[in-house]
Write a protein that holds these residues in place. Structure first.
Motif, PDB file in Angstrom:
ATOM      1  N   GLN A 166      -4.867 -21.598  -6.158  1.00 23.37           N
ATOM      2  CA  GLN A 166      -4.297 -22.414  -7.227  1.00 23.37           C
ATOM      3  C   GLN A 166      -3.571 -21.560  -8.251  1.00 23.37           C
ATOM      4  OE1 GLN A 166      -6.949 -25.351  -8.901  1.00 23.37           O
ATOM      5  NE2 GLN A 166      -5.773 -25.467 -10.789  1.00 23.37           N
ATOM      6  N   GLU A 167      -4.139 -20.390  -8.531  1.00 22.91           N
ATOM      7  CA  GLU A 167      -3.501 -19.494  -9.490  1.00 22.91           C
ATOM      8  C   GLU A 167      -2.121 -19.068  -8.996  1.00 22.91           C
ATOM      9  OE1 GLU A 167      -7.938 -19.069  -9.967  1.00 22.91           O
ATOM     10  OE2 GLU A 167      -6.511 -19.334  -8.348  1.00 22.91           O
ATOM     11  N   THR A 221       0.399 -21.887  -9.371  1.00 20.37           N
ATOM     12  CA  THR A 221       0.819 -22.030 -10.761  1.00 20.37           C
ATOM     13  C   THR A 221       1.889 -21.002 -11.116  1.00 20.37           C
ATOM     14  OG1 THR A 221      -1.462 -22.701 -11.241  1.00 20.37           O
ATOM     15  CG2 THR A 221      -0.037 -22.273 -13.120  1.00 20.37           C
ATOM     16  N   ARG A 222       1.611 -19.750 -10.745  1.00 18.30           N
ATOM     17  CA  ARG A 222       2.551 -18.674 -11.055  1.00 18.30           C
ATOM     18  C   ARG A 222       3.884 -18.884 -10.335  1.00 18.30           C
ATOM     19  NH1 ARG A 222       3.767 -14.541  -8.077  1.00 18.30           N
ATOM     20  NH2 ARG A 222       1.915 -14.753  -6.766  1.00 18.30           N
ATOM     21  N   VAL A 258       3.423 -23.707 -17.396  1.00 22.11           N
ATOM     22  CA  VAL A 258       2.958 -24.565 -16.308  1.00 22.11           C
ATOM     23  C   VAL A 258       1.436 -24.677 -16.380  1.00 22.11           C
ATOM     24  CG1 VAL A 258       2.778 -24.886 -13.810  1.00 22.11           C
ATOM     25  CG2 VAL A 258       4.881 -23.949 -14.804  1.00 22.11           C
ATOM     26  N   ILE A 259       0.944 -25.896 -16.319  1.00 22.09           N
ATOM     27  CA  ILE A 259      -0.500 -26.153 -16.238  1.00 22.09           C
ATOM     28  C   ILE A 259      -0.764 -26.904 -14.942  1.00 22.09           C
ATOM     29  CG2 ILE A 259      -2.493 -27.326 -17.248  1.00 22.09           C
ATOM     30  CD1 ILE A 259      -1.650 -25.199 -19.055  1.00 22.09           C
ATOM     31  N   VAL A 260      -1.685 -26.425 -14.147  1.00 19.03           N
ATOM     32  CA  VAL A 260      -2.082 -27.106 -12.913  1.00 19.03           C
ATOM     33  C   VAL A 260      -3.575 -27.411 -13.001  1.00 19.03           C
ATOM     34  CG1 VAL A 260      -2.306 -26.948 -10.412  1.00 19.03           C
ATOM     35  CG2 VAL A 260      -0.305 -25.949 -11.546  1.00 19.03           C
ATOM     36  N   GLU A 261      -3.895 -28.687 -12.907  1.00 17.67           N
ATOM     37  CA  GLU A 261      -5.296 -29.100 -12.897  1.00 17.67           C
ATOM     38  C   GLU A 261      -5.578 -29.817 -11.590  1.00 17.67           C
ATOM     39  OE1 GLU A 261      -8.173 -32.243 -15.239  1.00 17.67           O
ATOM     40  OE2 GLU A 261      -6.813 -31.008 -16.438  1.00 17.67           O
ATOM     41  N   CYS A 262      -6.557 -29.331 -10.845  1.00 16.38           N
ATOM     42  CA  CYS A 262      -6.822 -29.842  -9.503  1.00 16.38           C
ATOM     43  C   CYS A 262      -8.300 -30.141  -9.289  1.00 16.38           C
ATOM     44  CB  CYS A 262      -6.392 -28.825  -8.440  1.00 16.38           C
ATOM     45  SG  CYS A 262      -4.613 -28.535  -8.366  1.00 16.38           S
ATOM     46  N   THR A 299      -8.556 -25.707 -13.713  1.00 16.37           N
ATOM     47  CA  THR A 299      -7.305 -25.676 -14.461  1.00 16.37           C
ATOM     48  C   THR A 299      -6.774 -24.253 -14.514  1.00 16.37           C
ATOM     49  OG1 THR A 299      -8.047 -27.517 -15.853  1.00 16.37           O
ATOM     50  CG2 THR A 299      -6.199 -26.209 -16.666  1.00 16.37           C
ATOM     51  N   THR A 300      -5.515 -24.087 -14.166  1.00 13.31           N
ATOM     52  CA  THR A 300      -4.867 -22.773 -14.239  1.00 13.31           C
ATOM     53  C   THR A 300      -3.567 -22.912 -15.025  1.00 13.31           C
ATOM     54  OG1 THR A 300      -3.812 -23.197 -12.100  1.00 13.31           O
ATOM     55  CG2 THR A 300      -5.842 -21.902 -12.084  1.00 13.31           C
ATOM     56  N   SER A 301      -3.134 -21.825 -15.628  1.00 11.68           N
ATOM     57  CA  SER A 301      -1.909 -21.861 -16.423  1.00 11.68           C
ATOM     58  C   SER A 301      -1.070 -20.619 -16.161  1.00 11.68           C
ATOM     59  CB  SER A 301      -2.233 -21.944 -17.916  1.00 11.68           C
ATOM     60  OG  SER A 301      -2.891 -20.774 -18.342  1.00 11.68           O
TER      61      SER A 301
END
Length: 386
Positions: A315-316, A319-320, A337-341, A359-361
């Protein structure tokens, strides 16, 4: 945390419970019988809508149906269970609870004499007394000096008051937020006292439904507003590790178990926790988190491998990559960018933690360099800064 459903609407919205309590400004066909009211009745008109000694409803103007109801005592006049405790009595309570906790430790198979548990019974006893400190203060004492005459008719709302309580069925912590609104009737209540009312009732053994009602009734009786509305939204604390633990040992044990099971070239474990002993009592740092790690094999020996683990994951990396693609495409001054899964590998199988989210950013440019810009982006999405 089961309890009987009240006459009010109760909405259940997983993963949190939302309990709403609304007291209308005008009752529907509710009349009071003066001859049934005592001369020393301290219950206010608004609260009598809920605590009325009788309900009369006329049908076609001919028949009257009267249903007697039991009147509850005034919330303001209820005495706190430990209100008159002296320091000596408090110390005696702690000593008695300490002995009980020591017996509990022995009963679950633990060794209460080992180093890590020597002072645990007393610490747990003091914590329990703190968690239930709402029994030490009555509502009348809280609100008596903070009721003011004010020509105000607009709604007063206090939102998202943090609460921490104990479920009375299993004595498991539950926590959440309370929002209170009321329509003044020539009197207002000090804003901080609303939070104090919430604190007194939540720091007792509770069920969420009763907590919601008690907050509403206390405000209704204190200032006799035209209406009161209370919403309580809570989550139950889930016990992730089913043993008495410290986070450092838990992290190491997970890594060692994986290493012994499949003998990999390396194992890396990171555990990030919120400790209720720091949130519900003591320092009471609501947003504090503790992170521990355990590295075995190549993760300990090879700095490059360790750095890759710490900085990248599936996931990280996603996001990147999204952030970098946008940056390369239009060369903006910044990208966030925020990714919540929810990971099905954790939900449908394995740990089966249904409500877990990751959650990753990724912040590039001004979003990384300027904290104010970063916070503005996070607030627009309703996300608290990391």
């Amino acid at each position: 945390m089961a309890s009987q459903q009240s006459d009010d609407d109760i909405f259940v919205d997983s993963p949190t419970n939302k309990h709403h309590r609304f007291f209308p400004s005008s009752p529907k066909l509710i009349t009071m019988k003066r001859d049934q009211e005592s001369t020393f009745d301290t219950v206010t008109p608004l609260t009598r809508q809920m605590k009325s000694s009788s309900i009369s409803a006329s049908e076609n103007g001919d028949n009257e149906r009267t249903t007697p109801l039991r009147r509850r005592p005034s919330v303001l006049d209820e005495k706190a269970l430990r209100e008159t405790d002296t320091k000596t009595i408090r110390d005696q309570r702690i000593q008695a609870i300490t002995r009980s906790y020591q017996g509990i430790l022995d009963s679950i198979g633990e060794d209460s004499t080992r180093q890590g548990l020597l002072k645990t019974p007393k610490r747990a006893a003091e914590a329990l007394v703190f968690f239930t400190k709402g029994y030490e203060q009555s509502i009348r004492d809280v609100v008596s000096d903070a009721i003011f005459d004010e020509d105000c008719e607009n709604m007063v709302v206090v939102k998202e008051i943090d609460i921490y309580s104990l479920c009375e069925h299993h004595m498991v912590p539950f926590f959440g937020k309370v929002s209170v609104g009321y329509l003044p009737n020539k009197r207002v209540l000090g804003l901080s006292k609303i939070a104090r009312i919430v604190e007194v009732f939540s720091r007792r053994l509770q069920v969420q439904e009763r907590l919601t009602r008690q907050i509403a009734e206390a405000i209704a009786e204190a200032i006799e507003p035209r209406g009161v509305a209370v919403i309580v939204e809570c989550q139950i604390v889930e016990v992730f590790s089913r043993r008495l633990q410290v986070q450092e040992r838990l992290t190491r044990q997970i890594a060692e178990a994986i290493a012994e099971a499949i003998e990999p070239r390396g194992v890396a474990v990171i555990v990030e926790c919120q400790h209720m002993c720091m949130i519900m009592r003591g320092a009471q740092k609501v947003n504090s988190r503790t992170t521990t790690s355990a590295m075995l094999g190549v993760f300990r020996e090879d700095p490059k491998t360790r750095e890759e683990f710490l900085s990248l994951g599936v996931q990280e990396r996603l996001t990147r990559q999204i952030a970098e693609a946008i940056a390369e495409a239009i060369e903006p001054r910044g990208v966030a960018v925020i990714v919540e899964c929810q990971h099905m590998c954790m939900i449908m199988r394995g740990a089966q933690k249904v409500n877990s989210r990751t959650t990753t950013s990724a912040m590039l440019g001004v979003f990384r360099e300027d904290p104010k810009t970063r916070e503005e982006f996070l607030s627009l999405g309703g996300i608290k800064p990391f």
